[in-house]
Scaffold this active site. Structure first.
Site, PDB file in Angstrom:
ATOM      1  CD1 TRP A  94      -2.301  -2.493   1.702  1.00 63.06           C
ATOM      2  CD2 TRP A  94      -3.026  -1.079  -0.483  1.00 63.06           C
ATOM      3  NE1 TRP A  94      -3.250  -3.109   0.890  1.00 63.06           N
ATOM      4  CE2 TRP A  94      -3.880  -2.438  -0.140  1.00 63.06           C
ATOM      5  CE3 TRP A  94      -3.494  -0.492  -1.217  1.00 63.06           C
ATOM      6  CZ2 TRP A  94      -4.333  -3.023  -0.948  1.00 63.06           C
ATOM      7  CZ3 TRP A  94      -4.242  -0.480  -2.514  1.00 63.06           C
ATOM      8  CH2 TRP A  94      -5.117  -1.466  -1.745  1.00 63.06           C
ATOM      9  CG  ASP A 136      -3.167   3.916   4.264  1.00 65.20           C
ATOM     10  OD1 ASP A 136      -4.828   3.809   5.488  1.00 65.20           O
ATOM     11  OD2 ASP A 136      -3.081   3.835   3.379  1.00 65.20           O
ATOM     12  CE  LYS A 164      -8.323  -2.228   3.318  1.00 62.54           C
ATOM     13  NZ  LYS A 164      -8.168  -3.460   3.171  1.00 62.54           N
TER      14      LYS A 164
END
Lengths: 360, 360
Positions: free
Chosen positions: B101, B171, B195
């Site tokens: 990511w 993030d 999530k």
């Protein structure tokens, strides 16, 4: 449970049988042991949901094989940028400005090239659609843009513009699935689903394959490239899974109802009830020239802002919600999308008739 | 209704009491006569929902007054573009790359300026977090970027990098609300909610006010400017109303549970059950260096891909879902977010123990 008649311009009323199905499946979708909100978008069970939604939409709209269906977040506002960014070749964009939404789209496009406003109805506060049969289309125009139904101003096109061979791009947000359209007439049809289909947070983009280019500017954000979504089945990243699921339910509901021909019939009948009343009323009058009236968004006014406000308050007290008009038009606005039952429109007309009698 | 233990990395399991509340309100939210999916985002009833969601999040995370909370569509993928576009002054961006990511984020940023990878754990397939105490921060760096918990590789930071005065952007998607964080340590914290909180299609961006600039490049699409969202209470256009509503429910659930300190305690206890088993097992082993293990995403492997596949199939048959590891790590991955009950982890460990005994 007590449901009101909700005339909101969007997000808007949805079919009760669809809501009931969603409610029944909320804790355990078809024996999967989980809610659709909890599903991996990479799972087989979710793949089936998105595949069915797309297949049902293709059936409903009779979408040709050379068009892709994309599910993208960010609303029409993001499409206002994605369209010029992705279709830009000459950097010239022709816009027909018939209300607040096409104006916003045209303003956004100015960031990415030269915008020609080739026709507008701004002179009469967007209360009509200009003649679009012979427009000064720019030879270099990358596309011609319309908002086919203006939500705020309550107008709709009776025939599509003659684009003289250029690509036609249409924002159909507030008329999406309200009637049959010939997809091949367009390069792109798109709509935010939160007006005529499902919950906010999803746009559906129907785009001719040759307009999905890989040779766009490298500075376009990855999420804003149509090829990003097209090459990954709308799952380059996690999509709005829930909204796609709910829209899929609505697509099935419309297919069972008899498709868009049937929906169009119902919508015409429904709108006629309200427009006939407005045309016979001494207190209320529609704000749009008759031949350009939208079947979805019906703005109307009394003789003064004070009286308008009093009527809005009275409707709200009587269980009709969200009838206040947009500030740029004033008065009232009844959005009577697909999911508004004719009983709701009849009840509203009965109420307004009685109100007029009592307050004449 | 029969619910499975769902170990999906996202979208992921949600608290059952929250789902039950949503189900009960689905046709008629608190006497409004409509579903939240049908509500005008401009209505008083919806304004209260979004205001409460923000207020509860502020309470949960103890967010200082000089930070804005923004609700934006497009996922982390859109943030990968928005961050460099909006924070760009010198056009130099420092990235710490600890997995898939942060690597994606760094690659996207290259479209908008010069990216320095100032540290990476790529040499060992991202199985650890590099030393971040004294990094070669560029004097011109507009910010330093981290992915604080790598969902795929299962690593997490034990301490934040020393940014030498530069803005820290994090993030937190796969650890959002899993433990208390000191918001003032960051310029921006953001996370996709799918999530650890709610349904996909929404990112929450917590941004220090001075980083919301009006003097950004005029070519940035309107939707991608932080000031667009900040100046309009996240309602410049219709937001993902449904996801905001659901997240608001989860915020209240966490507050009632005892807040993020309590959640952190539970998460530590839960992860210990699984890691203790992995450390004692002869068949399974974790893939991450111990001190950098994520409490949220737990990747582990057997000695071969064949055995991995057999275990995944066996777990699925036994009612444990979504345990297949990401292809870049292989093996299995148990995502044990906030909403995974400890009973689910214990049941999984019991199953794996028995599987190991029977297949030793």
């Amino acid at each position: 449970m007590s449901r009101v008649y909700n005339f909101s311009a969007g997000p808007a009323t949805m079919p009760l049988p669809v809501l009931e199905e969603i409610q029944a499946e909320l804790l355990d979708y078809k024996g999967s042991g989980m809610s659709v909100m909890e599903m991996s978008h990479r799972s087989k069970v979710y793949q089936q949901i998105i595949d069915e939604a797309e297949a049902d939409l293709r059936k409903l709209m009779n979408i040709p094989d050379n068009y892709k269906v994309l599910f993208i977040q960010g609303g029409a506002t993001l499409q206002f940028a994605m369209i010029p960014m992705n279709l830009c070749k000459n950097g010239v964009f022709d816009y027909i400005v018939t209300g607040a939404w096409s104006k916003k789209a045209a303003n956004e496009a100015k960031k990415y090239g030269k915008v020609n406003v080739i026709a507008t109805s701004e002179d009469k506060n967007y209360s009509y659609i200009p003649d679009v049969s012979d427009l000064p289309i720019d030879d270099d125009a990358d596309y011609v843009y319309i908002c086919e139904n203006e939500t705020i101003h309550g107008t709709t096109y009776q025939s599509l513009p003659n684009t003289k061979g250029k690509i036609l791009v249409a924002d159909q947000s507030s008329m999406f699935l309200s009637k049959p359209v010939n997809v091949s007439d367009y390069g792109i049809i798109y709509g935010g689903v939160q007006k005529n289909v499902g919950p906010a947070g999803l746009s559906i983009v129907i785009i001719r394959e040759d307009l999905i280019r890989e040779d766009v500017a490298s500075t376009i954000p990855t999420y804003l490239r149509y090829d990003t979504h097209a090459n990954n089945g709308s799952m380059y990243n996690t999509p709005n899974c829930w909204a796609i699921y709910v829209c899929g339910k609505v697509f099935k509901y419309l297919l069972n109802l008899g498709g868009l021909e049937k929906m169009d019939e119902i919508n015409k009948e429904k709108a006629k009830v309200l427009y006939d009343f407005l045309d016979s009323s001494k207190m209320f009058k529609g704000t749009v020239e008759k031949q350009y009236r939208s079947l979805m968004n019906v703005p109307f006014v009394t003789e003064s802002a004070e009286k308008d406000a009093a009527v809005v308050a009275a409707t709200k007290a009587a269980g009709f919600d969200n009838l206040k008009g947009h500030k740029s038009v004033g008065g009232l606005r009844a959005s009577i999308y697909n999911a508004m039952p004719i009983e709701g429109v009849k009840a509203l007309v009965d109420f307004l008739k009685k109100y007029e009698e009592e307050n004449a």
